[in-house]
Design an enzyme around this catalytic site. Structure first.
Site, PDB file in Angstrom:
ATOM      1  CB  SER A 268      -4.407 -18.506 -26.016  1.00 29.38           C
ATOM      2  OG  SER A 268      -4.888 -19.883 -25.543  1.00 29.38           O
TER       3      SER A 268
ATOM      4  CB  THR B 151      -7.132 -23.012 -32.047  1.00 25.35           C
ATOM      5  OG1 THR B 151      -8.775 -22.120 -31.967  1.00 25.35           O
ATOM      6  CG2 THR B 151      -6.398 -21.934 -32.143  1.00 25.35           C
TER       7      THR B 151
ATOM      8  CE  LYS C 213     -10.781 -25.354 -32.646  1.00 26.58           C
ATOM      9  NZ  LYS C 213     -11.952 -25.166 -31.965  1.00 26.58           N
TER      10      LYS C 213
ATOM     11  CG  ASP D  20     -13.248 -27.220 -29.509  1.00 27.14           C
ATOM     12  OD1 ASP D  20     -12.579 -26.826 -28.615  1.00 27.14           O
ATOM     13  OD2 ASP D  20     -12.852 -27.084 -30.819  1.00 27.14           O
TER      14      ASP D  20
ATOM     15  N   GLY E  97     -21.657 -20.087 -38.073  1.00 25.66           N
ATOM     16  CA  GLY E  97     -20.321 -20.465 -38.416  1.00 25.66           C
ATOM     17  C   GLY E  97     -20.563 -22.275 -38.442  1.00 25.66           C
ATOM     18  CB  ALA E  98     -20.606 -24.233 -41.049  1.00 24.72           C
ATOM     19  N   GLY E  99     -17.459 -24.030 -39.143  1.00 30.12           N
ATOM     20  CA  GLY E  99     -15.896 -24.504 -39.217  1.00 30.12           C
ATOM     21  C   GLY E  99     -15.734 -25.654 -38.276  1.00 30.12           C
TER      22      GLY E  99
ATOM     23  CB  ALA F 179     -15.084 -23.886 -33.365  1.00 28.90           C
TER      24      ALA F 179
ATOM     25  N   GLY G 187     -17.536 -17.714 -23.587  1.00 25.60           N
ATOM     26  CA  GLY G 187     -16.710 -18.751 -24.093  1.00 25.60           C
ATOM     27  C   GLY G 187     -15.953 -19.464 -23.047  1.00 25.60           C
TER      28      GLY G 187
END
Length: 282
Positions: free
Chosen positions: A18, A70, A74, A110, A134-136, A138, A249
């Site tokens: 990171s 992260t 989250k 975010d 993705g549906a988490g 983020a 990103g």
């Protein structure tokens, strides 16, 4: 007169690459702050989401100003917080926790970060039909950002269908016209879409691969990522090989950090300076 000091950290799994700590510390130094930012890597510590409470307690006891959150925490972090900002409550995910006056207050930067990157990197992109992988945590923020930026129909895919349905229900409760739906046939959805956004961790250095098979891509698509280590994921590499417009990103990483810095320090951040610093690190 002593200078203001900030102690912040990032909780997540597989976060050793990171750039967030360096971005925060460099901006803090530029503003004359004593700014220390630590990685709290769940993989390195061999901990899971069930240990988030003890990590929060430890952060409060040792004087942390705040924490970024992260993958994979989250959404799991929400039940452990005292308050949520309106954005975090609506999105259903938290990526920033401010620790102040004995309280834990959750925010989401975010959504703002992705929206800023989308406007800058994909100006004029078609927005009638978009596929989101993705549906988490983020993914929730990115989906809100996409609809706020004018996407008309958003089809969400996730390895856990119930999680995709929960996100779709949340989106349709907040946006008129039921613009979101759960996807079941990826090939068909991509074939009708103008754009694809990956919000899964697939493509990270620790999770190589792509959530969308290369044979489903075509040159007319635009393709966006939220992963930034590495900056070029397999999905972006496949898309660029076909001539697709792409968005990495990096911009989201910078602009969510800009807002988080401001929440931690109560000072305005220099977005251009943080962008330039990020680019020098990549």
């Amino acid at each position: 007169m002593s200078r203001k000091t900030i102690l912040a950290g990032l909780i997540g799994a597989g976060i050793q690459q990171s750039k967030t700590p360096a971005m925060h510390e460099a901006e803090g130094a530029s503003q004359g702050l004593g700014y220390v930012y630590r990685l709290i890597d769940l993989d390195v510590l061999k901990l899971g989401n069930e240990h988030l409470e003890e990590l929060l307690v430890a952060a409060q006891r040792t004087g942390f100003t705040g924490l970024n959150i992260t993958f994979p925490a989250k959404q799991a972090i929400i039940a452990l917080l005292d308050e949520l900002s309106p954005e975090a409550r609506g999105i259903g995910a938290v990526n920033t926790v401010v620790l102040k006056d004995g309280k834990r207050v959750g925010h989401n930067t975010d959504c703002l970060g992705f929206a800023e990157g989308f406007r800058r990197g994909l100006e004029g992109a078609a927005r009638e039909r978009v596929v989101q992988m993705g549906a988490g945590g983020a993914g929730s923020a990115v989906a809100h950002a996409l609809l706020l930026e004018g996407v008309k129909q958003l089809t969400v895919f996730d390895v856990e269908p119930q999680r995709a349905q929960a996100l779709v229900d949340n989106l349709n409760a907040h946006f008129p016209g039921a613009p979101a739906s759960v996807g079941s046939d990826l090939a068909s959805a991509v074939g009708q879409a103008q754009g694809i956004v990956n919000t899964t961790p697939m493509g990270m250095a620790k999770l190589p691969g792509t959530p969308v098979p290369a044979e489903l891509l075509r040159p007319e698509l635009w393709v966006a990522e939220i992963v930034y280590f590495p900056l070029e994921t397999q999905l972006l590499r496949d898309a660029r090989a076909l001539g697709c417009r792409t968005l990495d990103g990096g911009t989201m990483a910078v602009f969510q950090a800009v807002k988080a810095f401001e929440l931690f320090s109560d000072l305005p951040a220099d977005a251009q300076r943080m962008t330039e610093h990020f680019k020098r690190m990549i």
